[in-house]
Design a protein around this motif. Structure first.
Motif, PDB file in Angstrom:
ATOM      1  N   GLY A  53       0.802  -1.228   0.000  1.00  0.00           N
ATOM      2  CA  GLY A  53       0.000   0.000   0.000  1.00  0.00           C
ATOM      3  C   GLY A  53       0.831   1.272   0.000  1.00  0.00           C
TER       4      GLY A  53
ATOM      5  N   THR B 239       3.135  -0.580  -6.868  1.00  0.00           N
ATOM      6  CA  THR B 239       2.429  -0.870  -8.117  1.00  0.00           C
ATOM      7  C   THR B 239       2.081   0.435  -8.827  1.00  0.00           C
ATOM      8  OG1 THR B 239       1.525  -2.791  -6.998  1.00  0.00           O
ATOM      9  CG2 THR B 239       0.504  -2.196  -9.085  1.00  0.00           C
ATOM     10  N   TYR B 240       1.655   1.410  -8.050  1.00  0.00           N
ATOM     11  CA  TYR B 240       1.305   2.732  -8.602  1.00  0.00           C
ATOM     12  C   TYR B 240       2.495   3.280  -9.398  1.00  0.00           C
ATOM     13  CZ  TYR B 240      -0.215   7.646  -8.464  1.00  0.00           C
ATOM     14  OH  TYR B 240      -0.579   8.930  -8.789  1.00  0.00           O
TER      15      TYR B 240
HETATM   16  N1  LIG Z   1       2.465   8.662  -5.249  1.00  0.00           N
HETATM   17  C1  LIG Z   1       1.151   8.423  -5.144  1.00  0.00           C
HETATM   18  N2  LIG Z   1       0.243   9.379  -5.402  1.00  0.00           N
HETATM   19  C2  LIG Z   1      -1.079   9.145  -5.294  1.00  0.00           C
HETATM   20  N3  LIG Z   1      -1.611   7.953  -4.917  1.00  0.00           N
HETATM   21  C3  LIG Z   1      -0.770   6.964  -4.647  1.00  0.00           C
HETATM   22  C4  LIG Z   1       0.651   7.129  -4.745  1.00  0.00           C
HETATM   23  N4  LIG Z   1       1.241   5.958  -4.409  1.00  0.00           N
HETATM   24  C5  LIG Z   1       0.228   5.111  -4.128  1.00  0.00           C
HETATM   25  N5  LIG Z   1      -0.959   5.693  -4.264  1.00  0.00           N
HETATM   26  C6  LIG Z   1      -2.269   5.048  -4.003  1.00  0.00           C
HETATM   27  O1  LIG Z   1      -2.130   4.261  -2.827  1.00  0.00           O
HETATM   28  C7  LIG Z   1      -2.776   3.004  -2.958  1.00  0.00           C
HETATM   29  C8  LIG Z   1      -1.809   1.858  -2.733  1.00  0.00           C
HETATM   30  O2  LIG Z   1      -0.796   1.874  -3.738  1.00  0.00           O
HETATM   31  P1  LIG Z   1      -0.221   0.551  -4.446  1.00  0.00           P
HETATM   32  O3  LIG Z   1      -1.309  -0.398  -4.799  1.00  0.00           O
HETATM   33  O4  LIG Z   1       0.646   1.007  -5.551  1.00  0.00           O
HETATM   34  O5  LIG Z   1       0.613  -0.065  -3.251  1.00  0.00           O
HETATM   35  P2  LIG Z   1       1.629  -1.298  -3.311  1.00  0.00           P
HETATM   36  O6  LIG Z   1       2.823  -0.862  -2.554  1.00  0.00           O
HETATM   37  O7  LIG Z   1       1.851  -1.756  -4.698  1.00  0.00           O
HETATM   38  O8  LIG Z   1       0.837  -2.405  -2.495  1.00  0.00           O
HETATM   39  P3  LIG Z   1       0.889  -4.038  -2.667  1.00  0.00           P
HETATM   40  O9  LIG Z   1       2.211  -4.471  -2.105  1.00  0.00           O
HETATM   41  O10 LIG Z   1      -0.267  -4.458  -1.808  1.00  0.00           O
HETATM   42  O11 LIG Z   1       0.713  -4.372  -4.110  1.00  0.00           O
HETATM   43  C9  LIG Z   1      -3.394   2.988  -4.342  1.00  0.00           C
HETATM   44  O12 LIG Z   1      -4.746   3.348  -4.222  1.00  0.00           O
HETATM   45  C10 LIG Z   1      -2.633   4.047  -5.105  1.00  0.00           C
HETATM   46  O13 LIG Z   1      -3.437   4.633  -6.107  1.00  0.00           O
END
Ligand SMILES: Nc1ncnc2c1ncn2[C@@H]1O[C@H](COP(=O)(O)OP(=O)(O)OP(=O)(O)O)[C@@H](O)[C@H]1O
Length: 489
Positions: A97, A101-102
């Protein structure tokens, strides 16, 4: 000056709408290339205080920076290098989170950096270079092809020491739309698995590879890696054994990754690729002419302080052992990469006031180097020892599990051979003039052999079961210690 082999950046994600609604606090500040985390703490006498941690990186990216801006400053120069024959690896490390992935793959509203790289690649490469994609996932130390119905894959090392992923699909793409469609198929395959196989994306590493070939010869490669959630490596206090075992595997792979990057930067002859499945399959990306970008992603929310700190420490350790030459190159690059003003970023992105090179010492308890090397999650010493023991036992269990499966397979083969002997024996006894004593002796021999085989497998199984029980006990001790510690705090 030669481009640095490794760039370490940290990206802060903004508070989500939900976090804002809940009144959560933003505790991370980005100043130039410095990240400051202020953690609210409570002393034993219940007075509140703020503990401040300062880290300095090649780039620090605040919540206002878009993927496009990040791409332009950090990734685009690498894309050009890939066309010129360099192997490029970009990976995102951080808590579930926090925005891995973002950043790497984007979401329905935002394009990830791989897409931006693809747009550039299709514009930049001459017609003589072909582009193809592979996309796979590492889940529980197993490889799955995301472009071929999640077929399980096997990684093998050939005589020259090159790691080959047997059966991995490589889809040739002729234009950017085709590329995006192909990757989208892989992303969907990952999402479907999450819903159907009781899998969780935060427990798998996703590796997207873009290969550049000229006359069938690989001339450049870009890998974009969305790593498993870093906190998953500390699932020691989880109630399900399989979750704990998966956690230990993730921990092992993230530590091995850090070791490989360090070895790469120090130009060490021996790089510990075999430390995990992840580093084994990335061996090629980390040898020869290569460059790596690590983006540590952190949440700005105060309730995630512990995990954000761990990510900051991990990133700090990756860059800490950098050789003086590569450090100079990184500093030079940091200056060159200063973002154009039209980007709505803090303008001190790279050439702000020079920040302290090392992290500020934690004020409550110190971590020595050995501790950080061995686990991702810092706990006081006593718990760490338990965790070490637990980790060791998990590794033993994983080895024994593989050995047990092999022994079981051999056992079945041996039993099949003996059953064939059994059948022959019975056929012979049915012949006229057969001698009953011979039949009895022979049957006795075959049965003794079968009993011997069963006993052997059973004793191996018994030992394995004992270690599983020991693991359960040790995990309970860890849990008890963990909760006691939490209670004290
Ligand atoms: N830099 C950013 N600006 C705006 N929103 C963000 C940003 N980074 C992440 N988010 C939002 O935060 C949430 C979690 O991000 P993400 O799914 O990329 O996390 P993750 O680290 O890949 O988690 P996982 O390990 O569970 O896959 C998503 O809703 C994403 O849109």
């Amino acid at each position: 000056m030669e481009a640095p082999k490794i760039i370490v950046a940290v990206r802060k994600r903004p508070l989500s709408k939900k976090e804002v609604k809940e009144g959560q606090k933003d505790i991370v500040e980005v100043q130039g290339n410095t990240v400051i985390l202020r953690e609210p703490r409570v002393k034993v006498d219940l007075t509140r205080f703020m503990e401040e941690f300062t880290f300095n990186f090649d780039a620090a990216i605040d919540q206002f920076c878009s993927n496009e801006e990040l791409y332009k400053s950090l990734v685009q120069p690498m894309v050009q290098a890939a066309i010129n024959g360099t192997k490029i690896t970009c990976f995102a490390y951080g808590q579930t989170g926090s925005g891995k992935t973002y950043t790497m793959l984007g979401d329905q509203n935002v394009v990830g950096i791989y897409t931006l790289a693809a747009f550039d690649l299709f514009q930049m490469v001459p017609n003589s270079i072909s582009i193809s994609v592979s996309f796979y996932e590492i889940y529980c130390s197993k490889l799955f092809d995301l472009l071929n119905d999640r077929q399980q894959l096997v990684a093998r090392e050939d005589a020259k020491g090159q790691v080959i992923i047997a059966g991995l699909s490589e889809c040739k793409v002729n234009h950017v739309q085709e590329f995006l469609k192909t990757v989208d198929m892989g992303i969907k395959s990952r999402v479907t698995a999450q819903n159907s196989v009781n899998q969780d994306s935060s427990r798998s590493h996703a590796i997207l590879q873009i290969n550049l070939r000229q006359s069938n010869k690989m001339i450049g490669k870009l890998s974009f890696i969305d790593l498993a959630g870093s906190e998953r490596g500390a699932d020691v206090v989880e109630h399900h054994r399989q979750t704990r075992i998966d956690g230990a595997e993730i921990n092992k792979s993230l530590l091995a990754l850090k070791e490989c990057i360090r070895a790469l930067d120090l130009n060490k002859n021996h790089t510990p690729f075999r430390g995990s499945k992840l580093t084994q399959v990335l061996k090629d990306s980390f040898t020869g002419n290569c460059r790596t970008l690590m983006i540590g992603t952190i949440s700005s929310c105060h309730k995630d302080a512990e995990h954000s700190l761990n990510t900051l420490r991990y990133a700090d350790r990756v860059k800490e052992l950098r050789t003086p030459q590569s450090s100079n190159a990184a500093d030079q690059l940091a200056r060159e990469l200063m973002l154009p003003r039209q980007y709505n970023l803090n303008n001190q992105f790279f050439d702000g006031p020079s920040a302290p090179r090392s992290i500020s010492p934690p004020k409550l308890f110190e971590l020595d180097e050995k501790e950080e090397d061995e686990i991702i999650y810092h706990e006081p010493n006593k718990n760490l020892n338990l965790k070490d023991k637990h980790e060791e036992l998990i590794q033993k269990i994983l080895k024994e599990e593989r050995a047990l499966k092999t022994a079981h397979r051999d056992h079945i083969d041996d039993l099949v051979d003996l059953t064939k002997e059994d059948m022959k024996l019975l056929q012979m006894y049915n012949q006229p003039n057969s001698i009953v004593e011979d039949y009895v002796d022979e049957l006795d021999r075959v049965l003794s052999l079968k009993i011997g085989l069963i006993k052997k497998l059973k004793s191996r199984l018994q030992q394995f079961k004992q270690h599983l029980m020991d693991e359960q006990d040790l995990s309970l001790q860890c849990q008890t210690h963990f909760y006691q510690k939490q209670h004290q705090n």
